[in-house]
Design a protein around this motif. Structure first.
Motif, PDB file in Angstrom:
ATOM      1  N   LEU A  69       0.834  -1.204   0.000  1.00 42.31           N
ATOM      2  CA  LEU A  69       0.000   0.000   0.000  1.00 42.31           C
ATOM      3  C   LEU A  69       0.869   1.255   0.000  1.00 42.31           C
ATOM      4  O   LEU A  69       0.566   2.227  -0.704  1.00 42.31           O
ATOM      5  CB  LEU A  69      -0.928  -0.016   1.222  1.00 42.31           C
ATOM      6  CG  LEU A  69      -2.100   0.930   1.221  1.00 42.31           C
ATOM      7  CD1 LEU A  69      -3.027   0.644   0.041  1.00 42.31           C
ATOM      8  CD2 LEU A  69      -2.881   0.802   2.515  1.00 42.31           C
ATOM      9  N   THR A  75      -1.468   5.820  -3.369  1.00 38.51           N
ATOM     10  CA  THR A  75      -1.221   6.208  -1.975  1.00 38.51           C
ATOM     11  C   THR A  75      -0.364   7.469  -1.940  1.00 38.51           C
ATOM     12  O   THR A  75      -0.664   8.417  -1.214  1.00 38.51           O
ATOM     13  CB  THR A  75      -0.515   5.064  -1.218  1.00 38.51           C
ATOM     14  OG1 THR A  75      -1.326   3.897  -1.291  1.00 38.51           O
ATOM     15  CG2 THR A  75      -0.277   5.424   0.225  1.00 38.51           C
ATOM     16  N   TRP A  88     -10.597   7.640  -1.456  1.00 36.00           N
ATOM     17  CA  TRP A  88      -9.545   6.634  -1.601  1.00 36.00           C
ATOM     18  C   TRP A  88      -9.558   5.687  -0.402  1.00 36.00           C
ATOM     19  O   TRP A  88      -9.501   4.480  -0.552  1.00 36.00           O
ATOM     20  CB  TRP A  88      -8.186   7.332  -1.704  1.00 36.00           C
ATOM     21  CG  TRP A  88      -7.037   6.373  -1.720  1.00 36.00           C
ATOM     22  CD1 TRP A  88      -6.498   5.765  -2.805  1.00 36.00           C
ATOM     23  CD2 TRP A  88      -6.281   5.917  -0.593  1.00 36.00           C
ATOM     24  NE1 TRP A  88      -5.455   4.949  -2.433  1.00 36.00           N
ATOM     25  CE2 TRP A  88      -5.310   5.027  -1.068  1.00 36.00           C
ATOM     26  CE3 TRP A  88      -6.345   6.168   0.779  1.00 36.00           C
ATOM     27  CZ2 TRP A  88      -4.409   4.390  -0.231  1.00 36.00           C
ATOM     28  CZ3 TRP A  88      -5.440   5.531   1.614  1.00 36.00           C
ATOM     29  CH2 TRP A  88      -4.488   4.662   1.092  1.00 36.00           C
ATOM     30  N   SER A  93      -9.178   2.071  -2.051  1.00 28.93           N
ATOM     31  CA  SER A  93      -8.176   1.144  -1.516  1.00 28.93           C
ATOM     32  C   SER A  93      -8.732  -0.275  -1.398  1.00 28.93           C
ATOM     33  O   SER A  93      -8.032  -1.248  -1.631  1.00 28.93           O
ATOM     34  CB  SER A  93      -7.655   1.624  -0.158  1.00 28.93           C
ATOM     35  OG  SER A  93      -8.697   1.660   0.786  1.00 28.93           O
TER      36      SER A  93
END
Length: 175
Positions: A69, A75, A88, A93
């Motif tokens: 991640l 990110t 997000w 995500s």
């Protein structure tokens, strides 16, 4: 010397055999207790080792997930442009497959350790990086235990330009 009667000799023999059986039974009972205690101690050591290995594996997987991640371009974008951070965090995500459904919470933190947006009500994350940041943390909360991982996010592959931190929180099943 006066001869003993057969009944008396048989009685003495029966008493001797009964005494021997009692002594043998006591010895066997003590031996069984000793072996049971030894087995119990070995099982306890084995269970502790199994829990430690399970925690290590959970920690490795969580760190791997947090690393993936942290290295994801989206990110890094969120740390630079926070306008779409909540979208997000709450949808992108998870929809991308980067964060599985079993993850209780995801958060991004700026360089100073402050969360980018207030935590999601259903998936709470700390507003500030914990003092043990950059590691795995086991926390006891009112509704259960949680396992969290916090890792730095860098702008460059060499890890020299820090952008912030990523945090992931898992439910820790105790059953």
């Amino acid at each position: 010397m006066k001869p003993q009667s057969i009944a008396r000799l048989a009685g003495l023999f029966i008493l001797a055999v009964a005494g021997f059986i009692l002594v043998l039974g006591g010895y066997l009972w003590l031996e069984i207790e000793r072996v049971s205690d030894e087995i119990r101690a070995r099982e306890e050591v084995s269970a502790r080792e199994e829990v430690r290995e399970g925690l290590d594996e959970m920690r490795r997987r969580a760190i791997g997930m947090a690393r993936a991640l942290a290295q994801w371009d989206e990110t890094r974008q969120q740390l630079g442009f926070t306008e779409y951070y909540t979208l997000w965090r709450d949808d992108r995500s998870r929809d991308s497959g980067m964060v599985p459904g079993r993850v209780r919470g995801v958060a991004l933190y700026d360089k100073r350790g402050h969360i980018l947006a207030p935590p999601h009500k259903d998936r709470p994350m700390p507003g500030e990086l914990p003092s043990q940041a950059l590691t795995a943390v086991l926390q006891q909360e009112a509704d259960g235990s949680r396992f969290s991982v916090f890792l730095p996010v860098h702008a460059d592959p060499d890890g020299r330009i820090p952008l912030g931190h990523v945090g992931i929180k898992f439910d820790f099943p105790l059953e």
